[in-house]
Design a protein around this motif. Structure first.
Motif, PDB file in Angstrom:
ATOM      1  N   GLY A 288       0.726  -1.108   0.047  1.00  0.00           N
ATOM      2  CA  GLY A 288       0.010   0.191   0.035  1.00  0.00           C
ATOM      3  C   GLY A 288       0.795   1.247  -0.111  1.00  0.00           C
ATOM      4  N   VAL A 289       1.967   1.173   0.351  1.00  0.00           N
ATOM      5  CA  VAL A 289       2.911   2.122   0.329  1.00  0.00           C
ATOM      6  C   VAL A 289       4.387   1.884  -0.382  1.00  0.00           C
ATOM      7  CG1 VAL A 289       2.000   3.277   2.366  1.00  0.00           C
ATOM      8  CG2 VAL A 289       3.917   1.719   2.611  1.00  0.00           C
ATOM      9  N   SER A 290       5.037   2.859  -0.794  1.00  0.00           N
ATOM     10  CA  SER A 290       6.379   2.310  -1.497  1.00  0.00           C
ATOM     11  C   SER A 290       7.607   1.956  -0.264  1.00  0.00           C
ATOM     12  CB  SER A 290       7.000   3.878  -2.358  1.00  0.00           C
ATOM     13  OG  SER A 290       7.453   4.783  -1.360  1.00  0.00           O
ATOM     14  N   PRO A 291       8.527   1.403  -0.769  1.00  0.00           N
ATOM     15  CA  PRO A 291       9.558   1.004   0.208  1.00  0.00           C
ATOM     16  C   PRO A 291       9.909   1.974   0.961  1.00  0.00           C
ATOM     17  CG  PRO A 291       9.975   0.102  -1.827  1.00  0.00           C
ATOM     18  CD  PRO A 291       8.767   0.708  -2.345  1.00  0.00           C
ATOM     19  N   ASN A 292      10.220   3.078   0.357  1.00  0.00           N
ATOM     20  CA  ASN A 292      10.835   4.410   1.131  1.00  0.00           C
ATOM     21  C   ASN A 292       9.739   4.888   2.181  1.00  0.00           C
ATOM     22  OD1 ASN A 292      13.712   4.886   0.249  1.00  0.00           O
ATOM     23  ND2 ASN A 292      12.649   5.662  -1.523  1.00  0.00           N
ATOM     24  N   GLU A 293       8.586   4.869   1.731  1.00  0.00           N
ATOM     25  CA  GLU A 293       7.390   5.289   2.754  1.00  0.00           C
ATOM     26  C   GLU A 293       7.234   4.332   3.870  1.00  0.00           C
ATOM     27  OE1 GLU A 293       4.434   7.772  -0.147  1.00  0.00           O
ATOM     28  OE2 GLU A 293       4.218   5.724  -0.437  1.00  0.00           O
ATOM     29  N   TYR A 294       7.341   3.070   3.625  1.00  0.00           N
ATOM     30  CA  TYR A 294       7.213   2.294   4.590  1.00  0.00           C
ATOM     31  C   TYR A 294       8.542   2.329   5.456  1.00  0.00           C
ATOM     32  CZ  TYR A 294       7.234  -2.532   6.603  1.00  0.00           C
ATOM     33  OH  TYR A 294       6.869  -3.552   7.648  1.00  0.00           O
TER      34      TYR A 294
END
Length: 298
Positions: A288-294
Motif C-alpha cells: 500500500g506504500v512505497s519501500p521508502n514510505e514504509y
C-alpha cells in the motif's frame, strides 16, 4: 534406455496396434483388441488419455518412473514422452485409450477451453487414481465417443464428439478435485516444503545469482509439475503459487527495508529484481506504500 518412437498422427498409431481407423483425428481404443506389442517409449503428436485395467510395470514419464497401477488415468499432451522400458517380451495390453489430434478441437468450445485442463501437464506421479464408480463414468464417456465414431459422419459429428471429450475432461477435473481433498495430508506436506523452499531461497545468495524464484523452479525442486503445484496450492490456500512467492518476497523485503544502510535499489537487486522500479511497484501494490514510505513509517 530405449529410443523414443515418434508417432505424429492417429492413423499411424492405430496401424501400429493393428486396429481400424474410424476417424483420422480421434480414436477410442480397446487395448485388449490390439496386437501384442513390446514395451517402448512414445512421443505423440496428439492428446492421449490412458486408463489401465491391469498393473503393467514401471511407466517412464519425463525423468521419473511410476508404478502404474490399475484404475489409474494418465493424460498426455502432444510432445510429451511416455512409455515403459523394453524387456524384449511381447504382451497383450489391456485398458482403454482416447486419442484426439489438436486439429479436431480447433475452433470448438473444447479448443478454446483446453488450457483449463492443466492435468495434461502434470507429471505421471500426479496421475488420477480412480474409484470404481469414477472408472465406470470414464468408460461410459469413452463408449459415447466410440458410439459416435461408429455412426456415419454428418454435420453433427464433430460437435458431438468434441462435446463428449469435453464432458470426459470435466469429469476428470471433478475427480482431481476429489483426489486433492482425499490427499490433504500429503498436500499440506507439499505446502510446508514449498514455504521452507522459499525461505531458504531468499535467505541465500540465489536471488542475486539466479533472479526471482519462479513457480516452475519451485515445482522442479519439489519434484512436481508447475501446473500441479499451482493447482494444489490454489485449492488448499485460495492463493496462487505466484502469490505465495510474492508474499514471501514482500515479507523478506520488509525486513530488509529496516536496514537504512542499504538503498531501495540495492535491496531490489539483492532480492533478484533486474530493475528497482519493478520492486517498488510490486511492494506498493502489496503493502500500500512505497519501500521508502514504509521505511519512514517504521
Amino acid at each position: 534406455m530405449n529410443e523414443i518412437i515418434k508417432i505424429d498422427n492417429i492413423c499411424d498409431y492405430n496401424a501400429f496396434l493393428g486396429l481400424e481407423t474410424l476417424h483420422p483425428l480421434v480414436s477410442v481404443v480397446d487395448m485388449s483388441k490390439s496386437n501384442k506389442i513390446t514395451h517402448m517409449r512414445h512421443n505423440f503428436g496428439f492428446y492421449a488419455i490412458y486408463l489401465k485395467d491391469v498393473k503393467c510395470g514401471d511407466l517412464i514419464y519425463g525423468r521419473n518412473y511410476y508404478d502404474y497401477q490399475e484404475g489409474t488415468l494418465v493424460c498426455i499432451a502432444p510432445g510429451q514422452v511416455l512409455g515403459v522400458e523394453d524387456n524384449g517380451e511381447y504382451y497383450q495390453p489391456k485398458g482403454w485409450a482416447l486419442l484426439f489430434h489438436p486439429d479436431l478441437i480447433r475452433g470448438t468450445s473444447l479448443g478454446r477451453n483446453m488450457k483449463e485442463y492443466t492435468f495434461f501437464s502434470y507429471e505421471v506421479n500426479e496421475a488420477l487414481h480412480l474409484s470404481e464408480q469414477e472408472r465406470v463414468v470414464v468408460i461410459d464417456c469413452l463408449h459415447k465417443i466410440e458410439l459416435e465414431l461408429n455412426h456415419s459422419i454428418d454435420k453433427h459429428s464433430k460437435t458431438l464428439i468434441t462435446s463428449n471429450i469435453e464432458l470426459l475432461l470435466n469429469y476428470c477435473k471433478r475427480f482431481y478435485d476429489r483426489q486433492f481433498i482425499t490427499r490433504e495430508h500429503i498436500n499440506k506436506d507439499v505446502i510446508v516444503r514449498f514455504e521452507n523452499l522459499l525461505g531458504d531461497y531468499f535467505s541465500s545468495d540465489r536471488p542475486q545469482n539466479i533472479g526471482l524464484p519462479t513457480v516452475g523452479y519451485c515445482a522442479d525442486k519439489l519434484n512436481l509439475s508447475a501446473n500441479y503445484l499451482g493447482d494444489l496450492i490454489k485449492k488448499e490456500t485460495g492463493k496462487s503459487a505466484l502469490e505465495h512467492i510474492q508474499l514471501k518476497l514482500i515479507e523478506t523485503a520488509k525486513d530488509m527495508v529496516y536496514d537504512t544502510s542499504k538503498s531501495v535499489s540495492e535491496i531490489a537487486y539483492e532480492l533478484g529484481f533486474k530493475y528497482p522500479q519493478h520492486f517498488s511497484r510490486l511492494f506498493k501494490k502489496r503493502v500500500g506504500v512505497s519501500p521508502n514510505e514504509y521505511r519512514v513509517q517504521h
